[in-house]
Design an enzyme around this catalytic site. Structure first.
Site, PDB file in Angstrom:
ATOM      1  N   ASP A 184       0.837  -1.349   0.300  1.00 65.72           N
ATOM      2  CA  ASP A 184       0.295  -0.235   0.272  1.00 65.72           C
ATOM      3  C   ASP A 184       1.092   1.419   0.238  1.00 65.72           C
ATOM      4  O   ASP A 184      -0.026   2.224  -0.398  1.00 65.72           O
ATOM      5  CB  ASP A 184      -0.905  -0.304   1.409  1.00 65.72           C
ATOM      6  CG  ASP A 184      -2.402  -1.025   1.046  1.00 65.72           C
ATOM      7  OD1 ASP A 184      -2.101  -0.929  -0.274  1.00 65.72           O
ATOM      8  OD2 ASP A 184      -2.218  -1.494   2.328  1.00 65.72           O
ATOM      9  N   MET A 194      -5.346  -2.482  -5.621  1.00 64.31           N
ATOM     10  CA  MET A 194      -5.995  -2.845  -3.782  1.00 64.31           C
ATOM     11  C   MET A 194      -4.989  -1.635  -3.447  1.00 64.31           C
ATOM     12  O   MET A 194      -4.616  -0.871  -4.487  1.00 64.31           O
ATOM     13  CB  MET A 194      -4.438  -4.585  -4.038  1.00 64.31           C
ATOM     14  CG  MET A 194      -5.800  -5.945  -3.876  1.00 64.31           C
ATOM     15  SD  MET A 194      -4.204  -7.074  -3.056  1.00 64.31           S
ATOM     16  CE  MET A 194      -4.932  -6.928  -1.366  1.00 64.31           C
ATOM     17  N   GLU A 238     -10.046  -0.216  -5.083  1.00 66.69           N
ATOM     18  CA  GLU A 238     -11.006  -1.246  -4.640  1.00 66.69           C
ATOM     19  C   GLU A 238     -11.839  -0.642  -3.024  1.00 66.69           C
ATOM     20  O   GLU A 238     -12.919  -0.650  -2.696  1.00 66.69           O
ATOM     21  CB  GLU A 238     -10.525  -2.583  -3.301  1.00 66.69           C
ATOM     22  CG  GLU A 238      -8.713  -2.650  -2.714  1.00 66.69           C
ATOM     23  CD  GLU A 238      -8.496  -3.317  -1.925  1.00 66.69           C
ATOM     24  OE1 GLU A 238      -8.911  -4.924  -1.826  1.00 66.69           O
ATOM     25  OE2 GLU A 238      -7.457  -3.025  -1.228  1.00 66.69           O
ATOM     26  N   ARG A 273      -0.148  -9.247  -5.706  1.00 66.90           N
ATOM     27  CA  ARG A 273       0.520  -9.208  -4.900  1.00 66.90           C
ATOM     28  C   ARG A 273       1.743 -10.441  -4.837  1.00 66.90           C
ATOM     29  O   ARG A 273       2.677 -10.306  -3.398  1.00 66.90           O
ATOM     30  CB  ARG A 273       0.012  -8.579  -3.251  1.00 66.90           C
ATOM     31  CG  ARG A 273      -0.566  -9.251  -2.590  1.00 66.90           C
ATOM     32  CD  ARG A 273      -0.614  -9.216  -0.901  1.00 66.90           C
ATOM     33  NE  ARG A 273      -1.465 -10.385  -0.389  1.00 66.90           N
ATOM     34  CZ  ARG A 273      -2.523 -10.008   0.498  1.00 66.90           C
ATOM     35  NH1 ARG A 273      -2.689  -8.384   1.051  1.00 66.90           N
ATOM     36  NH2 ARG A 273      -2.695 -10.561   1.270  1.00 66.90           N
TER      37      ARG A 273
END
Lengths: 386, 386
Positions: free
Chosen positions: A134, A177, A235, A287
């Site tokens: 992230d 993500m 998302e 990922r």
């Protein structure tokens, strides 16, 4: 020389290079005579607290190299949320096993745990090893794991764009993500290479989602590009009232809300407006991809593990290893120790100057920041003008 | 020598190696003095009928090689369904542009068009060039494009399994393309290498989906493996009454049903049963991935294009180029010309002997069939026993 043991434990979601940091810890720790056994928590910090260890002391150089290039956590992670009551237990386990070097490998809430444990750890050295796709840890220029996930996001969006361009029937919506931070969805903009235009629109969790504006954006992009366009969406996007766009309206057996998929929700909006659309959600695959590991990311993640070991051997404790960018062109970073208090529980979302005014694309400043992190140019794709 | 022109036109969804067949056509056609201009239909057969051509006659060897390794259709495809009334138009366009060599590159309904056009084509030679990730063309051992999509499905399922194994909270459901034929979802079984167990369950469009049996299957797998498991599901599975599992219950602006995603639907079933679950849908990305192109697939697809050209130069017409398996170990195929009538409109679904009795896995016979098609072993992944 008196020897003491070392442990690495993980918390939270894996990345493509989290094993590289583990490999770096093992490779460096093997060099230091003051380090005895080298343990990993089996199944993350939760396993470590239950004294479930995997002993990595005698790993061969070849296996360390194989581990370095294996995505996901080979020793297992957990979603266990460490609370105050667990800190004493962590210390207890460390003392029982003569562990003097404790590395906690995770994101910003793990760094908070790390910070608190370090304060009660006495002579045990505690270092935070960052990891998160992230990219939302504070102070550090970027986070181990982000570059590879960003490379995956860029390549996948480019190739999705090839397909949508070849058969221009649908608006293609691809879900990326990153629930609260838009770094990864922003990285899809790096797909724009070699003359390809996808993604044509990008939506970030940092901006409230507006259905009417979205439909207008898509119609404008269709008018401009004249063929099926690609929308990249985080998302985690929410409406202005905070309601997640992915909310399916269904509940599970416990009454918890069931997500329906954010890309599918956007696709459904377009379908309801009479615009042909479809959705893809690579999800966790993004990922865990070995083939899109960014070389700089895996090398840096490995080095983060080594720096962590060198730091504790030098008597340091209470820090997270971070990256400081020395220059962008040529790309160069230094490793630095950042006080855990500065990163604990801080969420570093995409800053305003990286999102365009319309809230549907990145800025040049983001491209300049992100481009060096994805490990060089994307693959070569042949393109006819049409 | 009198020269006549050549055209390739495509129909239907792209693959990772459809450009390789185009590259093979161009490379071979450049060698034959009887061939003048080398055209591709821009935007598929639909574009060809509108006289939208891309001229490939003078492509350099380097660009041909780049084209060979570029996924998706670089000249564009279409979903236009060719009907009887279009056959005369196709012939008209071919004659107008002095095209004596016509290649139609597609799946089984394209081969039907090819078959019909060939019968009214007179002195124009017509050859079908197969392409489909679905692997559902009859007679041929397999189809260009399948091996690469199968490699993607296997690698992606393996890596998804790494992630689910590391953080064993959810049952992970991954959706694989193939609406009517289960070849691709079956190929996820090739993820089981190096000691990894995912996918733990596989569901095929050839079998009616039963909700209760599915939930029981998942509970049994969880009991056996003791951690988060991976379910691979074909996008096209239906209940016994023929209703698609992916039906979201919503309709679009035209009253057409909106799909909700098959993997998400299965995940929702598990959530309603109190089993933590999540869904991923790489979707079109799985047929557009350059990094998972199977070497044998791209080389064979290129050769199919060359064989098509050599065939028309030798005066052949009315055939599809197919693969005949000479041996599995070592893997060896021959190219053969198959009468178009034998493949036109025939859908070759996964045979019964490739699906296990419980309908939730493949058989060893399928593994033996499929393993040589994915271009060698998967990547290397390090694994601790735990």
């Amino acid at each position: 020389m008196e020897k003491h043991n070392l442990i690495v434990a993980q918390g939270g979601g894996p990345t493509a290079v989290i094993n590289a940091s583990l490999a770096g810890v093992v490779a460096e720790a093997q060099k230091h005579p003051e380090i005895g056994r080298i343990y990993a928590g089996r199944g993350g910090i939760e396993g470590a607290m239950k004294e479930k260890f995997i002993d990595l002391t005698d790993m061969s150089a070849r296996d360390i190299e194989r581990l370095k290039f294996t995505p996901s956590s080979a020793v297992g992670s957990c979603r266990y949320k460490v609370t105050e009551k667990d800190h004493d237990r962590i210390i207890e386990v460390l003392r029982k096993h003569d562990i003097k070097y404790f590395f906690y490998n995770g994101g910003n809430d793990s760094m908070d745990t790390c910070n608190k444990v370090s304060k009660i750890a006495g002579d045990i050295s505690v270092i935070g090893v960052p990891k998160t796709i992230d990219n939302d840890l504070a102070v550090t220029d970027h986070c181990p794991g982000f570059g590879s996930a960003a490379r995956y996001a860029a390549i996948t969006t480019l190739e999705y764009g090839l397909d949508i361009r070849a058969l221009p029937i649908h608006v293609g919506v691809i879900e990326i993500m990153g629930r609260n931070a838009g770094w990864l969805v922003a990285a899809t903009a790096l797909a724009r290479t070699q003359g390809f235009a996808a993604p044509h629109l990008i939506y970030f969790p940092e901006r409230a989602f507006d259905r009417q504006k979205f439909v207008a954006d898509v119609k404008a992009a269709q008018a401009k590009y004249g063929y099926g366009i690609v929308v990249a969406v985080s998302e985690g996007i929410c409406y202005a009232d905070g309601k997640p766009v992915a909310d399916s309206g269904m509940v599970d057996g416990f009454g918890h809300k069931i997500p329906g998929g954010t890309a599918q929700a956007l696709s459904n909006i377009l379908l309801q407006e009479g615009i042909k659309s479809r959705a893809e959600k690579p999800g966790l695959v993004g990922r865990a991809s070995k083939l899109t590991i960014a070389k700089c990311d895996v090398d840096e993640a490995f080095e983060v593990g080594r720096v962590a070991v060198k730091s504790v051997v030098a008597g340091k404790s209470g820090y997270m290893v971070g990256y400081k960018r020395v220059s962008t062109n040529p790309y160069k970073i230094d490793y630095e120790l950042i006080e855990l208090a500065k990163v604990a529980n801080v969420e570093n979302v995409l800053p305003d100057n990286f999102i365009n005014e319309a809230g549907n694309d990145v800025t040049d400043a983001f491209i300049e920041y992100c481009k060096p992190l994805i490990g060089g140019e994307l693959e070569d794709y042949f393109r006819f003008e049409f």
